[in-house]
Motif scaffolding. Structure first.
Motif, PDB file in Angstrom:
ATOM      1  N   TRP A  47      63.849  45.315   2.700  1.00  0.00           N
ATOM      2  CA  TRP A  47      63.378  44.703   1.549  1.00  0.00           C
ATOM      3  C   TRP A  47      62.803  43.535   2.276  1.00  0.00           C
ATOM      4  N   ARG A  50      60.428  40.032  -3.023  1.00  0.00           N
ATOM      5  CA  ARG A  50      60.710  40.624  -3.969  1.00  0.00           C
ATOM      6  C   ARG A  50      59.642  41.560  -4.452  1.00  0.00           C
ATOM      7  N   THR A  77      62.037  51.006  -9.323  1.00  0.00           N
ATOM      8  CA  THR A  77      61.937  50.566 -10.802  1.00  0.00           C
ATOM      9  C   THR A  77      61.284  49.179 -10.442  1.00  0.00           C
ATOM     10  N   ARG A 113      62.352  45.888  -8.543  1.00  0.00           N
ATOM     11  CA  ARG A 113      63.823  45.745  -8.957  1.00  0.00           C
ATOM     12  C   ARG A 113      64.971  46.625  -8.226  1.00  0.00           C
ATOM     13  N   ARG A 114      64.803  47.705  -8.088  1.00  0.00           N
ATOM     14  CA  ARG A 114      65.600  48.506  -7.489  1.00  0.00           C
ATOM     15  C   ARG A 114      64.951  49.930  -6.737  1.00  0.00           C
ATOM     16  N   THR A 131      71.730  53.929  -5.440  1.00  0.00           N
ATOM     17  CA  THR A 131      70.767  52.948  -5.837  1.00  0.00           C
ATOM     18  C   THR A 131      70.962  51.475  -5.350  1.00  0.00           C
ATOM     19  N   ALA A 133      69.573  47.457  -5.378  1.00  0.00           N
ATOM     20  CA  ALA A 133      68.969  46.269  -5.985  1.00  0.00           C
ATOM     21  C   ALA A 133      68.287  45.429  -4.947  1.00  0.00           C
ATOM     22  N   ASN A 134      67.189  44.831  -5.182  1.00  0.00           N
ATOM     23  CA  ASN A 134      66.272  43.966  -4.361  1.00  0.00           C
ATOM     24  C   ASN A 134      67.114  42.850  -4.193  1.00  0.00           C
ATOM     25  N   LEU A 138      65.799  38.177  -7.851  1.00  0.00           N
ATOM     26  CA  LEU A 138      65.932  39.063  -8.725  1.00  0.00           C
ATOM     27  C   LEU A 138      66.138  38.304 -10.225  1.00  0.00           C
TER      28      LEU A 138
END
Length: 143
Positions: A47, A50, A77, A113-114, A131, A133-134, A138
């Motif tokens: 990452w 964002r 997503t 987001r993910r 899965t 998440a970023n 967020l």
């Protein structure tokens, strides 16, 4: 011995940018997952903010030796709530072999987001086994 579940290690590196003391952080994720039937996938990606995930590598290993090719599907997503497939990576090498793919990357103006990874084998059996998440802002992403 069969390895199941998820092992995730995340490393964060902070590099100071030039001019005004601005900083850019990156979070690299390493996930080692196994499907319930035994095939294994290693996923590594970074990452960078964002809006962006890049530098992704997926290694798919056929550990079940059941003559059924294994593949993975990767999707993100977005901040706007859309699921965007990043494509399937197929491994047909057979028993005890691995295939490595170096093309996992995505960027979206609404943010990401993910990221999700689904392991599948020929015949329609699939499991979403990762899965993530970023980690960047967020709370600033739209719902």
């Amino acid at each position: 011995m069969r390895r199941t579940g998820l092992v995730v290690a995340a490393a964060t590196a902070l590099a100071l940018g030039a001019g005004g003391g601005t900083a850019r952080a990156e979070a690299t994720v390493l996930a080692d997952v196994s499907a319930s039937w035994g095939d294994r996938v290693q996923l590594r990606f970074t990452w960078t903010e964002r809006h962006t995930v890049e530098g992704g590598t997926v290694t798919v290993t056929d550990t079940t030796c059941d003559d059924r090719p294994v593949y993975v599907s990767v999707a993100v997503t977005t901040g706007a709530g859309r699921t965007v497939p990043l494509g399937d990576r197929h491994h047909t090498g057979g028993c005890g072999t691995s295939a490595e793919f170096h093309d996992i990357a995505a960027s979206d103006e609404s943010g990401i987001r993910r990221l999700a990874l689904t392991i599948c084998r020929e015949g329609g059996t699939c499991e979403t086994r990762y899965t993530g998440a970023n980690p960047y802002r967020l709370d600033a992403l739209p719902v």
